[in-house]
Design an enzyme around this catalytic site. Structure first.
Site, PDB file in Angstrom:
ATOM      1  N   SER A   2     -17.093   9.307  -8.776  1.00 21.77           N
ATOM      2  CA  SER A   2     -16.208  10.087  -7.887  1.00 21.77           C
ATOM      3  C   SER A   2     -14.808  10.026  -8.480  1.00 21.77           C
ATOM      4  O   SER A   2     -14.523   9.199  -9.362  1.00 21.77           O
ATOM      5  CB  SER A   2     -16.180   9.492  -6.477  1.00 21.77           C
ATOM      6  OG  SER A   2     -15.430   8.282  -6.489  1.00 21.77           O
ATOM      7  N   TYR A  54     -12.299   8.887  -6.979  1.00 27.39           N
ATOM      8  CA  TYR A  54     -11.797   7.539  -6.653  1.00 27.39           C
ATOM      9  C   TYR A  54     -12.219   6.545  -7.737  1.00 27.39           C
ATOM     10  O   TYR A  54     -11.390   5.806  -8.276  1.00 27.39           O
ATOM     11  CB  TYR A  54     -12.331   7.094  -5.275  1.00 27.39           C
ATOM     12  CG  TYR A  54     -12.454   5.592  -5.163  1.00 27.39           C
ATOM     13  CD1 TYR A  54     -11.315   4.790  -5.125  1.00 27.39           C
ATOM     14  CD2 TYR A  54     -13.708   4.969  -5.134  1.00 27.39           C
ATOM     15  CE1 TYR A  54     -11.426   3.406  -5.058  1.00 27.39           C
ATOM     16  CE2 TYR A  54     -13.824   3.595  -5.057  1.00 27.39           C
ATOM     17  CZ  TYR A  54     -12.686   2.809  -5.031  1.00 27.39           C
ATOM     18  OH  TYR A  54     -12.793   1.446  -4.969  1.00 27.39           O
ATOM     19  N   HIS A  55     -13.524   6.530  -8.063  1.00 21.95           N
ATOM     20  CA  HIS A  55     -13.990   5.580  -9.071  1.00 21.95           C
ATOM     21  C   HIS A  55     -13.305   5.840 -10.415  1.00 21.95           C
ATOM     22  O   HIS A  55     -12.987   4.910 -11.156  1.00 21.95           O
ATOM     23  CB  HIS A  55     -15.515   5.653  -9.214  1.00 21.95           C
ATOM     24  CG  HIS A  55     -16.246   5.135  -8.002  1.00 21.95           C
ATOM     25  ND1 HIS A  55     -16.870   5.963  -7.095  1.00 21.95           N
ATOM     26  CD2 HIS A  55     -16.433   3.880  -7.547  1.00 21.95           C
ATOM     27  CE1 HIS A  55     -17.413   5.229  -6.128  1.00 21.95           C
ATOM     28  NE2 HIS A  55     -17.170   3.956  -6.377  1.00 21.95           N
ATOM     29  N   THR A  92     -13.875  -1.694  -9.252  1.00 21.45           N
ATOM     30  CA  THR A  92     -15.133  -1.563  -8.514  1.00 21.45           C
ATOM     31  C   THR A  92     -16.319  -1.493  -9.474  1.00 21.45           C
ATOM     32  O   THR A  92     -16.186  -1.001 -10.607  1.00 21.45           O
ATOM     33  CB  THR A  92     -15.116  -0.324  -7.590  1.00 21.45           C
ATOM     34  OG1 THR A  92     -16.453   0.154  -7.403  1.00 21.45           O
ATOM     35  CG2 THR A  92     -14.295   0.807  -8.151  1.00 21.45           C
ATOM     36  N   LYS A 110     -10.023   4.141 -10.793  1.00 24.50           N
ATOM     37  CA  LYS A 110     -10.136   2.718 -11.154  1.00 24.50           C
ATOM     38  C   LYS A 110     -10.377   2.550 -12.656  1.00 24.50           C
ATOM     39  O   LYS A 110      -9.906   1.597 -13.279  1.00 24.50           O
ATOM     40  CB  LYS A 110     -11.295   2.072 -10.388  1.00 24.50           C
ATOM     41  CG  LYS A 110     -11.115   2.053  -8.885  1.00 24.50           C
ATOM     42  CD  LYS A 110     -10.089   1.007  -8.483  1.00 24.50           C
ATOM     43  CE  LYS A 110     -10.077   0.768  -6.999  1.00 24.50           C
ATOM     44  NZ  LYS A 110      -9.079  -0.207  -6.583  1.00 24.50           N
TER      45      LYS A 110
HETATM   46  P1  NAD Z   1      -8.237  -0.791   2.582  1.00 23.38           P
HETATM   47  O1  NAD Z   1      -8.012   0.683   2.535  1.00 23.38           O
HETATM   48  O2  NAD Z   1      -8.656  -1.385   3.878  1.00 23.38           O
HETATM   49  O3  NAD Z   1      -6.917  -1.574   2.097  1.00 23.38           O
HETATM   50  C1  NAD Z   1      -6.045  -1.075   1.108  1.00 23.38           C
HETATM   51  C2  NAD Z   1      -4.627  -1.295   1.623  1.00 23.38           C
HETATM   52  O4  NAD Z   1      -3.701  -0.824   0.640  1.00 23.38           O
HETATM   53  C3  NAD Z   1      -4.333  -0.520   2.908  1.00 23.38           C
HETATM   54  O5  NAD Z   1      -3.813  -1.377   3.895  1.00 23.38           O
HETATM   55  C4  NAD Z   1      -3.316   0.549   2.478  1.00 23.38           C
HETATM   56  O6  NAD Z   1      -2.409   0.873   3.511  1.00 23.38           O
HETATM   57  C5  NAD Z   1      -2.657  -0.091   1.274  1.00 23.38           C
HETATM   58  N1  NAD Z   1      -2.125   0.885   0.307  1.00 23.38           N
HETATM   59  C6  NAD Z   1      -2.782   1.949  -0.249  1.00 23.38           C
HETATM   60  N2  NAD Z   1      -1.963   2.607  -1.075  1.00 23.38           N
HETATM   61  C7  NAD Z   1      -0.772   1.945  -1.081  1.00 23.38           C
HETATM   62  C8  NAD Z   1       0.461   2.150  -1.735  1.00 23.38           C
HETATM   63  N3  NAD Z   1       0.657   3.190  -2.552  1.00 23.38           N
HETATM   64  N4  NAD Z   1       1.471   1.274  -1.496  1.00 23.38           N
HETATM   65  C9  NAD Z   1       1.311   0.230  -0.658  1.00 23.38           C
HETATM   66  N5  NAD Z   1       0.149  -0.022   0.006  1.00 23.38           N
HETATM   67  C10 NAD Z   1      -0.874   0.850  -0.204  1.00 23.38           C
HETATM   68  O7  NAD Z   1      -9.278  -1.122   1.424  1.00 23.38           O
HETATM   69  P2  NAD Z   1     -10.181  -2.437   1.197  1.00 23.38           P
HETATM   70  O8  NAD Z   1     -11.556  -2.132   1.639  1.00 23.38           O
HETATM   71  O9  NAD Z   1      -9.475  -3.625   1.705  1.00 23.38           O
HETATM   72  O10 NAD Z   1     -10.216  -2.481  -0.386  1.00 23.38           O
HETATM   73  C11 NAD Z   1      -9.187  -3.140  -1.101  1.00 23.38           C
HETATM   74  C12 NAD Z   1      -9.375  -2.927  -2.590  1.00 23.38           C
HETATM   75  O11 NAD Z   1     -10.647  -3.420  -2.985  1.00 23.38           O
HETATM   76  C13 NAD Z   1      -9.316  -1.474  -3.010  1.00 23.38           C
HETATM   77  O12 NAD Z   1      -8.573  -1.354  -4.205  1.00 23.38           O
HETATM   78  C14 NAD Z   1     -10.741  -1.114  -3.242  1.00 23.38           C
HETATM   79  O13 NAD Z   1     -10.880  -0.125  -4.210  1.00 23.38           O
HETATM   80  C15 NAD Z   1     -11.358  -2.424  -3.690  1.00 23.38           C
HETATM   81  N6  NAD Z   1     -12.779  -2.476  -3.363  1.00 23.38           N
HETATM   82  C16 NAD Z   1     -13.189  -2.492  -2.055  1.00 23.38           C
HETATM   83  C17 NAD Z   1     -14.548  -2.533  -1.762  1.00 23.38           C
HETATM   84  C18 NAD Z   1     -15.057  -2.555  -0.339  1.00 23.38           C
HETATM   85  O14 NAD Z   1     -16.277  -2.621  -0.142  1.00 23.38           O
HETATM   86  N7  NAD Z   1     -14.187  -2.533   0.669  1.00 23.38           N
HETATM   87  C19 NAD Z   1     -15.490  -2.541  -2.803  1.00 23.38           C
HETATM   88  C20 NAD Z   1     -15.043  -2.525  -4.120  1.00 23.38           C
HETATM   89  C21 NAD Z   1     -13.679  -2.494  -4.387  1.00 23.38           C
END
Ligand code: NAD
Length: 384
Positions: A179, A181-182, A144, A185
């Site tokens: 955070s 979370y960050h 991120t 990453k």
């Molecule tokens: P999301 O929570 O909708 O999807 C993540 C998926 O991973 C979920 O379906 C969850 O069930 C699955 N998951 C989590 N832990 C798991 C594990 N241990 N084993 C198997 N499956 C697991 O999130 P998103 O918004 O689709 O984001 C996806 C990725 O992109 C994340 O890594 C997030 O950090 C990154 N990201 C997202 C955004 C955003 O704006 N949505 C921005 C920057 C980075």
């Protein structure tokens, strides 16, 4: 290519799997449904109804004639991870499968520990499985832009040329995440760079900005293919929340001055960036970083943009910032790598926001108004 999408039931993982499948790649998804569990824990739901993974997959096969195999299990289960890699034999793995909400990681100690354990250990299990089964697999890992924070210098793409006491080196760009979370990453990025250096792994780390939008060329083909639309103060991303607040006639809630600047991108660009990264792999031993964002806005500018597009009166309200972040800061990000691979960005346009107003209007009976207001404070969870 054979591409395994980890987190393929999530907001971005599902439309990415469809985009890759539609582009002709043999695509499989893996997920443990943790995200659906957080919904139950927090008592919230996606604004747009989403189908179970099996139903989504069946709908895609009906619409496209293409099958997406699914693996249901947890990245924390190393045996499961090894089995899936041996069985599916991917050329590339796209890793979305992490707990991804900063506020969720800041609820309390338990949620911070869960987030870092889930994210860091899941990625470590994956790295080991790749190194032991096939180090040639290209990992496209979602990081991120929040890893960098808001330093008072230009943000480069992952690496920084440093000159110190007359000597020079190329170092990982120093991070100031905001955070737990960050931070997870950042820990992943360091572990992965180490894996590239010592085991010759090939990794693309995508430092992604905040994603907005809910529809892609594939998800619009059938209502059963819809992806999530989160609006709550824990998982909802800011533009999606502002659009909902405008349609409901509620003030757009800007945290603090709203002068915090962040990088953003359209969900259609997310899926395309992933395709480009997959089809142009990193070299063996290379830790390649792209800043996956297309535009920067301050939160106040975004709110004003939504207000300007909405065909009716909209109020913007400042709330005490629940987060601890710099109210005023420099922000200048380099993001040329993905454009160099051919990305043609969809910049934030009035038409996109208009279509989001329509999506919200069609589902507004599902909104839980209380979920829009922030409850997690960065300093609020400490027991005195
Ligand atoms: P999301 O929570 O909708 O999807 C993540 C998926 O991973 C979920 O379906 C969850 O069930 C699955 N998951 C989590 N832990 C798991 C594990 N241990 N084993 C198997 N499956 C697991 O999130 P998103 O918004 O689709 O984001 C996806 C990725 O992109 C994340 O890594 C997030 O950090 C990154 N990201 C997202 C955004 C955003 O704006 N949505 C921005 C920057 C980075």
């Amino acid at each position: 290519m054979r591409v395994l999408v980890l987190g393929g039931d999530g907001y971005l993982g599902w439309p990415t799997a469809l985009h890759l499948s539609d582009s002709g790649h043999e695509t499989a998804v893996l997920d443990n449904f943790a995200r659906r569990g957080y919904d139950r824990e927090l008592g919230v739901q996606s604004l747009v109804p989403i189908q179970d993974l099996d139903l989504r997959i069946a709908a895609w096969e009906e619409v496209s004639g293409r099958r997406i195999p699914s693996y249901v299990g947890d990245l924390l289960d190393a045996d499961f991870v090894y089995t899936v890699l041996r069985e599916f034999e991917p050329d590339a793995i796209v890793h979305f499968a992490e707990q991804r909400a900063a506020p969720y990681s800041m609820i309390d100690r338990e949620h911070a520990v869960y987030t870092q354990h889930n994210n860091v250990v899941g990625t470590l299990n994956l790295m080991y499985a790749m190194a032991e089964i096939n180090p040639d697999i290209h990992l496209v890992k979602l990081g991120t832009m929040g890893e960098y924070g808001t330093p008072n210098i230009d943000i480069e793409e992952g690496w920084l040329e440093v000159e110190h006491n007359g000597r020079k080196d190329r170092m990982l760009y120093p991070k100031k995440p905001g955070s737990f979370y960050h931070l997870s990453k950042v820990h992943d990025s360091h572990n992965l760079e180490f894996g590239c250096r010592v085991w010759g792994l090939r990794v693309t780390d995508l430092n992604q900005g905040v994603v907005y939008g809910q529809q892609t060329d594939q998800t619009v083909r059938d209502a059963r293919l819809a992806t999530r639309f989160d609006y709550d103060a824990v998982f909802g991303t800011v533009l999606n929340r502002f659009v909902i607040q405008a349609v409901l006639g509620e003030p757009l809630t800007v945290y603090g001055t709203g002068h915090q600047i962040r990088g953003f991108l359209d969900i259609r660009d997310t899926v395309e960036c992933i395709r480009l990264a997959v089809e142009n792999p990193a070299d063996a031993g290379e830790f390649r970083v792209f800043n996956q964002m297309t535009e920067s806005y301050s939160v106040a500018e975004l709110a004003q943009h939504v207000a300007d597009c909405f065909p009716g009166p909209v109020q913007v309200e400042q709330l005490d910032n629940p987060r601890v972040e710099q109210a005023e800061h420099y922000y200048n990000v380099k993001h040329t790598g993905l454009v160099g691979l051919g990305l043609q960005p969809h910049l934030l346009s009035d038409t996109l926001i208009d279509s989001m107003f329509d999506i919200v209007a069609a589902n507004k009976d599902r909104v839980d108004h209380a979920a829009l207001l922030p409850t997690v404070k960065w300093r609020g969870h400490l027991k005195s």
